[in-house]
Design an enzyme around this catalytic site. Structure first.
Site: not given
Ligand SMILES: *Cc1c(COP(=O)(O)O)cnc(C)c1O
Length: 427
Positions: A10, A138, A241, A270
């Site tokens: 990025y 996202y 998600d 995360k």
């Molecule tokens: C960061 C994120 C992802 C992707 O996770 P990575 O470990 O960076 O591949 C997917 N969904 C959400 C909501 C995120 O914030």
């Protein structure tokens, strides 16, 4: 000549400032090579929930490294993964019973996509190839995750992506007069899609309560409850998600608990390892699991990665979850602090609008002449200014947000708000 061979993510390498070298991290502070101390107001890349170099996590990692660093996760298992899976389930809706390991958020989403699609295939419904997802959403940077996303940099890769039906995200803020109309509009759009093509959809994908990358856009728990009802009535899967919202971010252990809803599939990453090592899980209900449970080899879920369920990552994940259990106030109490300092330092400020908080997250729009978007240049101007003030803040376009590690003290948090106030006054 570039001094480093590293191509950063990025980052437009041509005109970006060279990256800052970090020597060590301790709690909310990062120490740079040039001696500067920077306060991490965004938990690194939204992962460092307990702060940097936490001694309990470091010790868990050290102990595990001496015992078993890694083992193939097919045909073998190990105690850290078993314990982490069990402990996770105790914090989630009872309907989620199965835990599939992988190693990053995008992959947790890919797993969910493939799991949802194959769930229907295994039940003889191969035509359910489409997902409903949300504008601005996202879900990660792999092709499947991008396909269901609605981020502004996706058009380049559009020819490589599969089609998705996007609906508006009913984002809201304090004293929003139109939230009910927005929610009704979205629910109607989804109901319409499901009614027109009842056999086409595998599932509905959403970042519950907070769309992160889109600019910390919040939706209400009531909306998720209505969405859950629509999904169940139409017989499509509801997929959350919670890669960013999980592990206390929203002020509760998980957004699904905060909204009193139960998805069929849930993605976590995360904060899962406390920000130490890459780790992810995709959780599923017993109904989904049982569609794969068969004597037919073709019904197997053929998916896995070299580092799936890595013992070091699982050991830190377990230790991280125990830290959360021992001190839930660390994330439960932060919204109140955000509110107090927002009110004291930024309420009614001519440069800010759409103030909002959700648990440990606080966000606002910075008013500019140009349109709100991820590419708004105010973001990089502010980023540089805050760095000069010793703060790591990374606005998303003109959205300024705080997402601190839970170990931040009340006075440190107030210092951040005070500094933001000063920077905005000078803008
Ligand atoms: C960061 C994120 C992802 C992707 O996770 P990575 O470990 O960076 O591949 C997917 N969904 C959400 C909501 C995120 O914030």
């Amino acid at each position: 000549m570039d001094s480093s061979p590293i191509w950063q993510p990025y980052t437009q390498m041509k005109n970006s400032a060279p990256p800052l070298k970090v020597l060590r991290g301790q709690g909310v502070m990062l120490e740079l090579e040039d001696g500067r101390q920077i306060m991490d107001c965004i938990s690194s890349w939204w992962v460092t929930i307990h702060g940097h170099s936490h001694p309990v996590l470091a010790n868990a990692l050290y102990q595990q490294a001496q015992q078993l660093e890694h083992v193939i996760f097919a045909g073998f298992t190990h105690e850290p993964a078993e314990q982490l899976a069990r402990k996770l389930l105790t914090h989630l809706p009872k309907s989620l019973t199965r835990v599939f390991f992988s190693d990053n958020g995008s992959t947790a989403v890919e797993v969910a996509l493939k799991m949802a699609y194959q769930y229907w295939c295994n039940r003889g419904e191969t035509q359910r190839t489409t997902f409903i997802s949300f504008e601005g959403g996202y879900h990660g940077d792999t092709l499947g995750a991008m396909s269901i996303g609605g981020s502004p940099w996706c058009p380049t890769f559009q020819p490589l992506m599969f089609p998705t039906d996007l609906v508006p995200f009913p984002d809201t803020f304090d004293d929003d007069p139109s939230v009910e109309a927005c929610e009704a509009n979205t629910l109607e759009a989804i109901a319409h899609l499901l009614k027109q093509n009842p056999d086409r959809y595998a599932g509905i994908f959403i970042e519950p309560l907070v769309q992160g990358v889109a600019g910390m856009r919040l939706c209400r728990p009531q909306f998720l409850q209505a969405l859950e009802l629509i999904a169940h009535q139409a017989g499509v899967l509801l997929i959350y998600d919670e890669v960013m919202t999980g592990f206390g971010r929203t002020g509760n252990f998980f957004a699904c608990l905060k909204s009193a809803t139960s998805p069929d599939i849930l993605c976590l990453s995360k904060g899962l390892s406390g920000g130490c090592l890459p780790l992810a899980v995709t959780l599923a209900t017993e109904d989904i699991y049982s569609a794969f449970y068969s004597d037919d080899v073709n019904k197997t879920f053929f998916h896995g990665h070299s580092y799936t369920g890595n013992p070091l990552a699982c050991a830190t994940g377990l230790a991280s979850l125990e830290l959360l259990e021992q001190n839930p106030e660390s994330f439960q109490a932060m919204e109140h602090q955000h509110r107090c300092y927002l009110e004291k330092w930024l309420w009614g400020h001519p440069k800010v609008e759409r103030l909002r908080t959700c648990g440990t997250i606080a966000a606002m729009e910075i008013k500019t002449d140009s349109q709100s978007s991820y590419f708004n240049s105010i973001g990089s101007i502010l980023r540089t200014r805050f760095l000069q003030e010793g703060l790591l803040l990374r606005p998303l376009g003109n959205t300024l947000y705080l997402m601190p590690p839970y170990c931040i003290t009340s006075s440190e948090l107030e210092f951040i708000y005070q500094t933001i106030r000063r920077v905005l006054d000078d803008l």
